[in-house]
Design an enzyme around this catalytic site. Sequence first.
Site: not given
Ligand code: BG6
Length: 508
Positions: A191-192, A254
């Site tokens: 989960d980044h 997230h």
């Molecule tokens: C991803 C989603 O996990 O996270 C995307 O699949 C989303 O739809 C993105 O745009 C948002 O990531 P960040 O790091 O830009 O908030």
Amino acid sequence: MEPPSSINSTPPTIVVIFGASGDLTARKLGPAILNLSMDSLLPYHCYLIGYGRKEITDIEFRNYIKESTEKHSRRKISEQTWKSLEENVSFHAGSYDNLEDFHSLSAQIDSIEKKLDQAIQCLFYISTPPTVFKPILENLGKSGLAKRHHNKQVESKVIIEKPFGRDLASANDLNAIINRRFSETQVFRIDHYLGKETVQSLLVQRFANSIFEPIWNRNYVSSVQITVSENLGVESRGGYYDRSGALRDMIQNHVMQLLALTAMEPPSSLDPESIRNEKVKALQALKPLVVSGDNSEIVRGVYSQGLVDGEKAIGYLQEEGIPQNSITETYASLCLQMENWRWKGVPFYLRSGKRLAMKASEIVVQFKRPPEILFGKDSKYALSPNLLVIRIQPNEGITLYLNSKTPGLETRLQPIQLAFGYETTFGSNTPEAYERLILDALNGDGTLFIRGDEAETSWGLLSPVLDYWQNQNSKGLESYAAGTWGPISADKLLLSRGHEWLTGTNFC
Ligand code: BG6
């Protein structure tokens, strides 16, 4: 979360990316690997094998990695760094459901190991569409790649991109395959958001300071809000997005992770399992959501055309690849209640959506008002609630809102801010989330990854919502103009409970 220096003890490694010609490799994985190499954080012997269905030569894949890194890296990669890795970058064409192709991958890995004359660890990164997660995991098992070595130091590891399932049943299914083929210590569900510097800091802010813990509970907190909003639409990802929607794409992973880190009890140590145990306990304490009726705790919406940052934006149904009869939500908000000692009675409001007024990921802890004896009882003082705003992105930082007296002969109150900004204090150019996460996986540290039971608990809460929405078809799917803060019902969700959304207002 060991210090990065521990990489020195990491054995020779082969990173295999499944779905290597995809967007994630170009934008995130290639740049992350090269940035780690630039900081001398990769093992001395490190190889990158791209795996995919296209017939791509090694040279073409090398160029792809080099050029996409030049485009997307947070900093310039030195020629020396590239030269040290270039020869070790190759491509293996194969399909995901053909066991033979996995056997030939295995042979390629064996020959590298033989050449080095040293045991090598494999890190398999599954960055494909979710439809092929299962065959890849099965074939890693059947080909023996999942269990190449039993020695812990060099055991194979697998990183699995999101989405981890599309409901509780499919997440259970994936976990069942994983449990058959791997042990949990080999598995890294990514989960980044957990790799973001500000998210990692949450635990430090909560547990390395003594001033928050005594007030971090139902006695002092009146609500917690978590917003992850984006001003972009679905861009070129309509095909994927329409099968997901905001609840699956953002909230299940997230946003729920931010909630778990905000609400969990202090772990007994920084050991990955202690932390993940506490996160699971927090998620398990969430009450099932009321999905219908006057008391409904869920709202969904879809953007129609509007203005975003002064530019005209089309509606979701006009986006490329979106079927006209789509009932996918691009916005979701929820009011969650936690049935535990610390949080009983404190609503946790969560929301996420595309084409909202701004990009902001924020946790706002709103504190209760002081007793109405002095300033609270007279409306002339305009007492504001104390807020702790943790900005995950952008303008990463923390702001505490307090009431203060304005200078002058009269007693007037005004909220003031005690503010900390990451960039002002620490400068910019912090590592990207994927750098941190790939490094941790190489080191076998699962702290910033989702454990199987965490994923299932989160799906267990949200699957009934998805089922309900599916049964309702388009009933209750509200439209909101692009560039606004979402459906009207999302405001009502809070107003009816005596609160209002705070992100996007100036709080004062
Ligand atoms: C991803 C989603 O996990 O996270 C995307 O699949 C989303 O739809 C993105 O745009 C948002 O990531 P960040 O790091 O830009 O908030």
